[in-house]
Scaffold this motif. Sequence first.
Motif, PDB file in Angstrom:
ATOM      1  N   UNK A  21       0.844  -1.196   0.000  1.00 50.56           N
ATOM      2  CA  UNK A  21       0.000   0.000   0.000  1.00 50.56           C
ATOM      3  C   UNK A  21       0.878   1.245   0.000  1.00 50.56           C
ATOM      4  N   UNK A  22       0.315   2.393  -0.341  1.00 47.38           N
ATOM      5  CA  UNK A  22       1.107   3.632  -0.306  1.00 47.38           C
ATOM      6  C   UNK A  22       1.695   3.908   1.083  1.00 47.38           C
ATOM      7  N   UNK A  23       0.940   3.561   2.134  1.00 47.00           N
ATOM      8  CA  UNK A  23       1.459   3.766   3.487  1.00 47.00           C
ATOM      9  C   UNK A  23       2.671   2.877   3.738  1.00 47.00           C
ATOM     10  N   UNK A  24       2.603   1.619   3.328  1.00 45.48           N
ATOM     11  CA  UNK A  24       3.736   0.703   3.504  1.00 45.48           C
ATOM     12  C   UNK A  24       4.942   1.181   2.703  1.00 45.48           C
ATOM     13  N   UNK A  25       4.699   1.666   1.494  1.00 44.24           N
ATOM     14  CA  UNK A  25       5.798   2.198   0.682  1.00 44.24           C
ATOM     15  C   UNK A  25       6.441   3.395   1.370  1.00 44.24           C
ATOM     16  N   UNK A  26       5.630   4.275   1.946  1.00 45.43           N
ATOM     17  CA  UNK A  26       6.150   5.452   2.637  1.00 45.43           C
ATOM     18  C   UNK A  26       6.956   5.044   3.867  1.00 45.43           C
ATOM     19  N   UNK A  27       6.496   4.017   4.585  1.00 45.32           N
ATOM     20  CA  UNK A  27       7.233   3.550   5.761  1.00 45.32           C
ATOM     21  C   UNK A  27       8.584   2.953   5.378  1.00 45.32           C
ATOM     22  N   UNK A  28       8.598   2.192   4.303  1.00 41.75           N
ATOM     23  CA  UNK A  28       9.862   1.605   3.839  1.00 41.75           C
ATOM     24  C   UNK A  28      10.819   2.711   3.396  1.00 41.75           C
TER      25      UNK A  28
END
Length: 81
Positions: A6-13
């Motif tokens: 998800x975009x949130x997971x991408x941002x966290x990574x």
Amino acid sequence: MSPSPSPRQQAEVQARNRFIVITALRFGGVGLVMLGFAIARGAFDLPWIVGAGVALVGFLDFFFVPWLLARQWKKQDARRR
């Protein structure tokens, strides 16, 4: 095949990776400062001015390179939106 993150997971990574890069740069800066002090104190057969220069580069690396890199990342992120 796994689903795309998800975009949130991408941002966290991305945030984690950026934190790791900034931390590595700061550790490198501390290492350069310590090496410069060792050279200036005579631990290596080099003139003390070389040690002072290495220590100065280490200070700049510790304080300014992460700041400049974060500014660059912010500009890149703003362009993508």
